[in-house]
Scaffold this active site. Structure first.
Site, mmCIF file in Angstrom:
data_model
loop_
_atom_site.group_PDB
_atom_site.id
_atom_site.type_symbol
_atom_site.label_atom_id
_atom_site.label_comp_id
_atom_site.label_asym_id
_atom_site.label_seq_id
_atom_site.Cartn_x
_atom_site.Cartn_y
_atom_site.Cartn_z
ATOM 1 N N ASP A 1 0.873 -1.165 0.000
ATOM 2 C CA ASP A 1 0.000 0.000 0.000
ATOM 3 C C ASP A 1 0.921 1.229 0.000
ATOM 4 O O ASP A 1 2.129 1.130 0.281
ATOM 5 C CB ASP A 1 -0.958 -0.011 1.207
ATOM 6 C CG ASP A 1 -2.162 0.912 0.980
ATOM 7 O OD1 ASP A 1 -2.100 1.798 0.095
ATOM 8 O OD2 ASP A 1 -3.169 0.764 1.707
HETATM 9 C C1 NOJ Z 1 -4.012 3.982 0.055
HETATM 10 C C2 NOJ Z 1 -5.173 3.049 0.095
HETATM 11 O O1 NOJ Z 1 -5.193 2.350 1.314
HETATM 12 C C3 NOJ Z 1 -5.188 2.064 -1.061
HETATM 13 O O2 NOJ Z 1 -6.381 1.326 -1.024
HETATM 14 C C4 NOJ Z 1 -5.014 2.778 -2.358
HETATM 15 O O3 NOJ Z 1 -5.061 1.869 -3.431
HETATM 16 C C5 NOJ Z 1 -3.708 3.540 -2.333
HETATM 17 N N1 NOJ Z 1 -3.721 4.508 -1.244
HETATM 18 C C6 NOJ Z 1 -3.421 4.275 -3.620
HETATM 19 O O4 NOJ Z 1 -4.255 5.374 -3.716
#
Ligand code: NOJ
Length: 867
Positions: free
Chosen positions: A282
């Site tokens: 993430d």
């Molecule tokens: C953080 C989020 O938790 C995730 O779900 C997302 O895909 C990423 N940011 C990218 O935006």
């Protein structure tokens, strides 16, 4: 003191002792990281990937694994390209419900609505349509579907991105969604792995931003049984469906970061589930370089340690780590092979569309590298990828409306003399449907939550627009709308004139980096927003035909009004996306007979759910400890266990017709006994033989450097200088976990053996059939649900195992035949580290909800191996 993952066999005894000493949950180490082997449907893609990766230089391989930095390319994440081969930078883009940060795209219903449809077919079609859109914009990886959070706590901010707190609903629907996305030629990304159940404390920096002085992300402390029987379950289905990528999470799991947790990634995901695709972090969830590589991370997103710093745990540092022998080259080969296997598996070598939009501007012209404002050019071709998806969106929107109460007033005719439409949730956001970045406000009608799990609306049909055109098309009635929830006397006046009052209310939530009305992602409570309860009371006390429509991210407390006799009907419409108004009118006016079922339980009070969000840090400035003490008992399993009667149970939903259930038949199928997987793997394939001479990785002259961009090359042949790591030069023996670099053949896990786990877990053990009859007067949909009671003292009273959605004409019958697979009747045995069918007598139920179990039977005892 409660500890996580304690009973993981004798080999782990020493780690357990350490955990006991420190008194906090502990995640045992598990090394080396399993290498891909290309079984089954992965074989062809794997062979192509091996071939491709064998021809790459070390820097090129590392370029595939490391993002180029936040806002440095068109997508929310991009890895480096391989110019020598004309191989473009792979593009990763949110979200689970459509394309974030783009124009001319569709805003699909949220995952929770797909959950409510209980329709495998609609899940597939939505996945397929979303995949087509992603492909059309030149996206390689869609960052969805979400199955974590699964919904441990009803107030978890991002539950709505996923399908249901039930692992079987999640599992079936995630599998279909993945198949749909990947059949369109786009790699799906199942996220977030794993136990990422609340927004609060998910990242220390974010929590500091709203006033909590913590130094580390919270830890989800979870035992081995709960992990397998609940949280890992839908991920097994995702892997079995062939998902190409999985995103590890912000949270720690038993005090080891999700993207550095060798037990979660190496053992559970790549060992037991035999996952063949790649794990990406993430965004900013990576906390280490060498150790995350060895713990099983394959792709660093967005590549920089902290957004916009130009520093990376990987990139240059991974090159150095391979060149100096700390990370074996086979591990980097494996990362690249996994990434490329996913790429070939979905056919991107044949159907690649160049990226034609830019996340950081809706203008046609902008900077190619937005972070550093470099290279102004045409960045957004404004390609319309919506196709005919609006009709599918409308259909899913209607198919996901759960009818919770109907005193015979629905469907409406549209000829009612005076229709009052009341509530801010019936009308527009005065700033426009995309007026709040990432939907970070609750203005006007709610059609998606907030955060990264969003898309820009191409338009948003509000309820009032659709209701008004319905009534005007019939040419008879008056329709008056009041949107201001605080306009009590105006509302009372309009409601008292109305033949029917439609009250629209909502409750919102989202991702932790945005706070709406002081809800920092998670909801602060389960009540309706914007005075919804009072609004309903005002209308109901002035109109004896008050119909309530709720757009909420999940369960809300309805005690104050649900049994008010003037509240004649209640509908939950969830987060329906762009066609919201059309979908709800289809149901209200009877074009569509509601057939959805609630994908979660509606309790009388928040405490009844039994798994609260941790709201205050409980370990000083250290990582907050979230003990999943409730185990597998979330949602309906908790209510059943505690004999709590909910207002509306999981699986409940009415129709404009009625159904009856009869003729349950259970047949034992003779299958092979369960065979634990045995044997050893091949040694780690080594696809390269890279130089240990640092000067061979110096920046090539041909590269025109972009400021703060992440590259795989070194700017000095002195690795300490090139790395910038103050600890450079430490003896790897002082920090490398034992076995972490061992590429020799490794034992297979008994519960493993194929993607999704041991293949015999999916053997059909029983055939179950039941007859469902539409004995009402109109055509309608019914969702028969099959539950099992596993019979042990520690088991839930019942667990859902399968469901199907049927459309039946009046008088029509269907015989629903399904099977129970070995996994469906098994429990996880932590001592055996395997699934077992216990000796407890088991029962099967078929019903129309988790509490309307019309048919039941004992499961015949198994002969032979399992019993
Ligand atoms: C953080 C989020 O938790 C995730 O779900 C997302 O895909 C990423 N940011 C990218 O935006």
């Amino acid at each position: 003191m409660w500890l996580g993952w304690l009973q993981v066999g004798a080999i782990l005894a020493s780690s357990v002792a350490v955990a006991k000493e420190s008194g906090i949950a502990h995640s045992p180490p598990y090394y080396p990281s399993p290498w891909a082997s290309g079984p089954g449907e992965w074989a062809e893609a794997y062979a192509k990937a091996r071939q491709f990766v064998s021809e790459l230089t070390l820097a090129e391989k590392i370029n595939l694994t490391t993002g180029v930095g936040w806002m440095q390319e068109a997508c929310v994440g991009n890895v480096g390209s391989i110019p020598r081969l004309g191989f473009p930078s792979l593009c990763m883009q949110d979200s689970p419900l459509g394309i974030r940060f783009a124009d001319y795209v569709s805003a699909f219903p949220a995952g929770i609505n797909v959950g409510a449809t209980f329709s495998k077919q609609l899940a597939y079609l939505r996945g397929k349509a979303m995949g087509e859109e992603h492909r059309g914009k030149g996206i390689n990886v869609q960052l969805g579907p979400a199955i974590g959070p699964i919904g441990r706590s009803p107030d978890g901010g991002r539950n709505w991105e996923g399908f249901s707190p039930d692992p079987v609903v999640s599992g079936h629907l995630v599998a279909e969604t993945i198949k749909g996305i990947q059949d369109s030629g786009v790699i799906a990304c199942a996220k977030h792995f794993i136990a990422n159940e609340q927004e609060r404390f998910r990242q220390a920096g974010e929590a500091q931003g709203y006033g909590f002085n913590i130094s580390e992300s919270s830890s989800s402390n979870i035992d081995d049984v709960t992990m397998h029987e609940l949280y890992l379950w839908p991920f097994a289905d995702a892997v079995r469906a062939g998902v190409g990528s999985i995103m590890c999470s912000y949270t720690q799991i038993n005090n080891s970061y999700g993207c550095g947790n060798s037990y979660a990634m190496n053992k559970l995901l790549k060992g037991e589930l035999d996952f063949q695709g790649f794990v990406m972090s993430d965004w900013q969830a990576q906390h280490s370089g060498v150790s995350s590589a060895l713990a099983g991370l394959d792709m660093s997103m967005p590549g920089d340690t902290v957004f916009g710093t130009g520093l990376s745990f990987w990139g240059t540092n991974l090159t150095i780590a391979v060149a100096n022998g700390t990370v074996p080259e086979w591990r980097v080969d494996d990362m690249a092979v996994r990434i490329m296997s996913a790429y070939f598996k979905v056919g991107q070598d044949k159907n690649q569309v160049p990226t034609n939009f830019n996340s950081w501007t809706r203008d046609e012209y902008g900077f190619e590298h937005a972070l550093v404002q470099q290279n102004y050019r045409r960045v957004n071709e404004k390609v319309n990828v919506r196709g005919q998806h609006a009709s599918l969106i409308r259909k899913i929107g209607a198919a996901s409306v759960v009818l919770l109460k109907n005193n015979g007033v629905l469907p409406l005719k549209g000829t009612e003399k005076f229709t009052a439409v009341i509530g801010e949730d019936a009308g527009p956001n005065l700033w426009g449907p995309n007026g709040c970045p990432d939907r970070g406000c609750d203005n006007g009608t709610l059609a998606m939550g907030w955060g990264s799990g969003t898309a820009d609306f191409p338009y948003l049909i509000t309820p009032v627009e659709a209701i008004q055109s319905e009534i005007l098309s019939k040419g008879e009635g008056n329709i008056v709308a009041v949107f201001d929830n605080a306009a009590k006397s105006q509302i009372a006046s309009v409601a008292s004139q109305a033949t029917v009052s439609l009250v629209f209310v909502n409750a919102d939530s989202g991702e932790g980096y945005i706070s709406v009305d002081r809800n920092e992602g998670d909801r602060n409570n389960l009540t309706l927003w914007k005075g919804g309860d009072e609004l309903i009371q005002t209308v109901a006390s002035n109109c004896n035909n008050t119909i309530v429509v709720m757009h909420t991210v999940g369960a809300v407390l309805v005690n104050e009004w649900y049994d008010n006799p003037n509240v004649t009907a209640i509908l939950w419409a969830g987060l329906p996306g762009q066609e919201s108004g059309n979908s709800i009118t289809d149901v209200l006016y009877g074009r569509v007979n509601p057939g959805a079922k609630s994908p979660f339980t509606w309790g009388k009070k928040a405490e009844d759910y039994g798994a609260p969000i941790l709201r205050e840090p409980n370990a000083g400035t250290d990582a907050p400890q979230i003990d999943f003490k409730e185990g597998i008992f979330i949602d309906y399993r908790a209510f059943d266990k505690n004999n709590n009667t909910p207002v509306y149970e999981f699986g409940f939903g009415l129709s404009y017709t009625t159904f009856s259930y009869s003729d349950l038949k259970v047949e034992i199928l003779h299958t092979r006994p369960y065979t634990p997987t045995e044997g050893i793997t091949e040694p780690a394939p080594s696809l390269g033989n890279s130089s240990h001479d640092f000067s061979s990785y110096l920046f090539p002259n041909s590269v025109e450097k972009v400021r703060l961009y992440i590259y795989p090359w070194l700017n000095s042949s002195d690795p300490a200088r090139a790395s910038g790591d103050p600890h450079y030069g430490m003896d790897p023996d002082d920090y490398l976990p034992p076995g972490a670099t061992d590429g020799s053949p490794q034992p297979l896990l008994p519960a493993g053996g194929a993607p999704g786990g041991n293949p015999s877990l999916y053997d059909d053990i029983y055939r179950v059939s039941a007859t469902i009859t539409n004995d009402g007067k109109v055509t309608g949909d019914e969702v028969p649900q099959l539950y099992v009671s596993l019979g042990g003292k520690k088991d839930a009273k019942i667990v859902l195992r399968d469901f199907e959605r049927f459309t039946l004409a009046p008088g029509q019958q269907v015989v629903w035949t399904t099977t129970l697979k070995r996994r469906d009747i098994s429990n996880w045995d932590p001592a055996e580290q395997n699934w077992v069918v216990t000796k407890h007598r088991k029962k099967v139920y078929v019903g129309s909800s988790s509490r309307k179990l019309h048919l039941k039977a004992r499961l015949p005892r198994l002969r032979g191996g399992d019993d």
